[in-house]
Design an enzyme around this catalytic site. Structure first.
Site, PDB file in Angstrom:
ATOM      1  N   HIS A 407      -2.745 -14.575   1.650  1.00  0.00           N
ATOM      2  CA  HIS A 407      -3.969 -15.351   1.451  1.00  0.00           C
ATOM      3  C   HIS A 407      -4.647 -15.663   2.789  1.00  0.00           C
ATOM      4  O   HIS A 407      -5.844 -15.402   2.970  1.00  0.00           O
ATOM      5  CB  HIS A 407      -3.613 -16.652   0.722  1.00  0.00           C
ATOM      6  CG  HIS A 407      -4.781 -17.547   0.445  1.00  0.00           C
ATOM      7  ND1 HIS A 407      -5.375 -17.631  -0.792  1.00  0.00           N
ATOM      8  CD2 HIS A 407      -5.477 -18.412   1.235  1.00  0.00           C
ATOM      9  CE1 HIS A 407      -6.378 -18.488  -0.752  1.00  0.00           C
ATOM     10  NE2 HIS A 407      -6.458 -18.985   0.482  1.00  0.00           N
ATOM     11  N   GLU A 408      -3.889 -16.205   3.727  1.00  0.00           N
ATOM     12  CA  GLU A 408      -4.482 -16.590   5.007  1.00  0.00           C
ATOM     13  C   GLU A 408      -4.922 -15.377   5.817  1.00  0.00           C
ATOM     14  O   GLU A 408      -5.894 -15.438   6.575  1.00  0.00           O
ATOM     15  CB  GLU A 408      -3.499 -17.447   5.811  1.00  0.00           C
ATOM     16  CG  GLU A 408      -3.136 -18.775   5.149  1.00  0.00           C
ATOM     17  CD  GLU A 408      -4.341 -19.634   4.792  1.00  0.00           C
ATOM     18  OE1 GLU A 408      -5.397 -19.489   5.439  1.00  0.00           O
ATOM     19  OE2 GLU A 408      -4.228 -20.455   3.857  1.00  0.00           O
ATOM     20  N   HIS A 411      -8.482 -14.550   4.809  1.00  0.00           N
ATOM     21  CA  HIS A 411      -9.448 -15.348   5.567  1.00  0.00           C
ATOM     22  C   HIS A 411      -9.588 -14.803   6.991  1.00  0.00           C
ATOM     23  O   HIS A 411     -10.696 -14.682   7.531  1.00  0.00           O
ATOM     24  CB  HIS A 411      -8.990 -16.802   5.648  1.00  0.00           C
ATOM     25  CG  HIS A 411      -9.104 -17.559   4.370  1.00  0.00           C
ATOM     26  ND1 HIS A 411     -10.273 -17.631   3.636  1.00  0.00           N
ATOM     27  CD2 HIS A 411      -8.196 -18.319   3.698  1.00  0.00           C
ATOM     28  CE1 HIS A 411     -10.076 -18.387   2.574  1.00  0.00           C
ATOM     29  NE2 HIS A 411      -8.829 -18.814   2.581  1.00  0.00           N
ATOM     30  N   HIS A 414     -11.482 -11.508   7.166  1.00  0.00           N
ATOM     31  CA  HIS A 414     -12.887 -11.781   6.845  1.00  0.00           C
ATOM     32  C   HIS A 414     -13.605 -12.289   8.103  1.00  0.00           C
ATOM     33  O   HIS A 414     -14.673 -11.791   8.484  1.00  0.00           O
ATOM     34  CB  HIS A 414     -12.944 -12.819   5.728  1.00  0.00           C
ATOM     35  CG  HIS A 414     -14.318 -13.058   5.182  1.00  0.00           C
ATOM     36  ND1 HIS A 414     -14.557 -13.962   4.177  1.00  0.00           N
ATOM     37  CD2 HIS A 414     -15.522 -12.547   5.511  1.00  0.00           C
ATOM     38  CE1 HIS A 414     -15.857 -13.973   3.893  1.00  0.00           C
ATOM     39  NE2 HIS A 414     -16.459 -13.132   4.697  1.00  0.00           N
TER      40      HIS A 414
END
Length: 506
Positions: A407-408, A411, A414
């Site tokens: 998940h991290e 980020h 991105h």
């Protein structure tokens, strides 16, 4: 699927859970992020701080002159952007170092100093937006035609014109800027309380060993097959917070009043409208999400009934919400295994993406393990002008930590590609799209694990995890959103936010 080769050379030995957390010095350097990529030393940070401080007043030379020419407007915006990049880098370093050990007063002081410098910067640049808005639209259009390099700001200028009714005259903007440091107080007070000062008692784990409860370990306790352990951990955590309930209520009340003050000062109808306007999102979108979830609670209630039945409970209590429906199944994932699994799971995103992921694991982007005083939770942080993002984890070796890592990294990548391909003025994506990349990574990881897991019980475990992700992402986040809306409306209507009133609203 062809295995992805991973070119790291890390020892398989990892810090083991003990009765107390290790100090920062006891964590091997290979599991720490490398803040030297931001500033090599604290002395370098100080040198840059003084340089930026000396430049701040210089931007005032543009005041009253932005109508003069396209070249003058471009020069002002360029200088403003350069100052922001440098200020953000200073803040980024101070924040990362402070999060390593929130008790370290040296870096607490750095954060306070850079916050004060930001306020000074906002004061010195308060004239820019009002002055741009005073330029007649035809003249501004002519500026864009005359100066090619100014055209990069076209969308920024269009968005600024959209918010014209909420931009105040220069002197009033300056006053709001001066209030900026005070506005940080509720967050700073809670952050110091929550990360540096608060300590939780120890409990006995499944084997009878006394183990200190920490925020990093709490989620592991909540997944324990032993209901006694779950309940003990829950009470250890929340009874500690309960002792400070009036302090916490006062801090939250201060934050809400801050939001309302700035919303009213800028002539918004309410704090919700002010919060959404920056991303150009109508309040009806926010309200519609809450209403839609209210109308579709049946699947959530059905899941709670299934949880109650599957776990053999007479009633589902708060400490029963996160234990897997196969509580006896232990699925531990050492960090090295998590790294390899993430690389294989995200292979559909291409070789360039995988190459950059390998850099993240190899080159000190990630701070892996929990240590004394370290900020809790997990995040990815980035800033323009620093080559790569930084990821904070509190990795505890559980399957859920594997999903947090993926998940991290979503980020992080991105932000990495945004900063790589966009100019500074457009390098900050909105909160409205911020979770797209991270949830995509989790979906790819889930797909990979379901395809490569042969154990039927582990497949059921994954499906259970998937359901809990939906519960956490869709239902719980919407509940938080509704609560936040209600507490702001309470104060906007003349009410107060005492601990008793807040408890009644939950």
């Amino acid at each position: 699927m062809k295995p992805i080769l991973f070119d790291m050379h890390l020892s398989v030995e990892e810090p083991k859970q003990s009765r107390k957390l290790p100090s920062r010095d006891e964590i091997p350097d290979r599991f720490k992020w490398k803040t030297e990529a931001i500033f090599p030393t604290l002395k370098d940070w100080e040198t840059e701080f003084r340089a930026v401080e000396a430049l701040l007043e210089d931007i005032r030379r543009f005041q009253g002159k932005l109508k003069k020419s396209a070249e003058t407007l471009l020069a002002c915006l360029t200088m403003r952007d350069d100052l922001e990049v440098r200020l953000n880098r200073l803040h980024f370093y101070a924040s990362r170092k402070a999060d390593e050990d929130t008790r370290n007063t040296t870096f607490q002081a750095l954060k306070e100093r850079i916050t004060a410098l930001f306020v000074q910067y906002q004061k010195e640049t308060a004239f820019i937006q009002p002055e741009i808005l005073s330029i007649p639209s035809e003249q501004l259009k002519r500026f864009l035609e005359e100066q090619k390099e100014l055209r990069i700001y076209r969308h920024y200028l269009d968005d600024l014109l959209r918010t014209k009714a909420h931009i105040l005259p220069p002197e009033e903007e300056r006053i709001l800027a001066l209030a900026g440091e005070l506005a940080q107080t509720p967050y700073q007070v809670f952050s110091m309380f929550n990360e540096a000062d608060l300590r939780f008692p120890s409990i006995r784990d499944e084997s009878g060993r006394e183990v200190e409860v920490t925020k990093g370990r709490f989620s592991t306790f909540m997944r324990s097959a032993s209901r006694r352990v779950r309940e003990d951990a829950y009470h250890a955590m929340y009874e500690t917070y309960r002792q400070w309930v009036n302090t916490l209520a006062a801090s939250l009340s201060g934050a809400v009043k801050r939001d309302i003050f700035f919303a009213r000062a800028r002539h918004y109808r309410n704090a919700l409208e002010a919060a959404l306007d920056a991303d150009n999102i109508p309040t009806q979108v926010y309200n519609n999400v809450i209403e839609t979830i209210h109308e579709n609670r049946a699947p959530l209630y059905h899941y709670f009934s299934l949880r109650k039945e599957r776990l053999g409970l007479t009633a589902v209590r708060p400490w029963d919400l996160y234990v897997p429906l196969l509580p006896e199944l232990k699925w531990e994932v050492p960090y090295e295994e998590a790294v390899q699994t993430v690389l294989e799971a995200l292979a559909p995103l291409g070789e360039e993406y995988l190459g950059d992921l390998r850099r993240a694991f190899r080159d000190g982007w990630i701070d892996v393990y929990e240590n004394q005083g370290k900020r809790s939770g997990a995040y990815s942080a980035s800033t323009y002008g620093v080559e790569h993002p930084f990821l904070l984890l509190n990795y505890d070796g559980q399957i859920t930590d594997l999903f947090t890592l993926a998940h991290e990294l979503g980020h992080a990548m991105h932000s990495f590609y945004t900063n790589k391909h966009q100019p500074y003025i457009y390098s900050d994506y909105t909160i409205f799209v911020a979770e797209v990349a991270s949830t995509l990574n989790e979906a790819l990881l889930m797909d990979y694990l379901l395809k490569h897991t042969t154990d039927p019980e582990r497949k059921l475990y994954l499906l259970n995890h998937y359901i809990d992700q939906i519960r956490g992402t869709v239902y719980i986040q919407t509940i938080f959103a509704e609560f936040e809306k209600r507490i702001h409306e309470q104060v906007e209507g003349g009410g107060a936010l005492t601990a008793e009133q807040l408890n009644q609203m939950t």
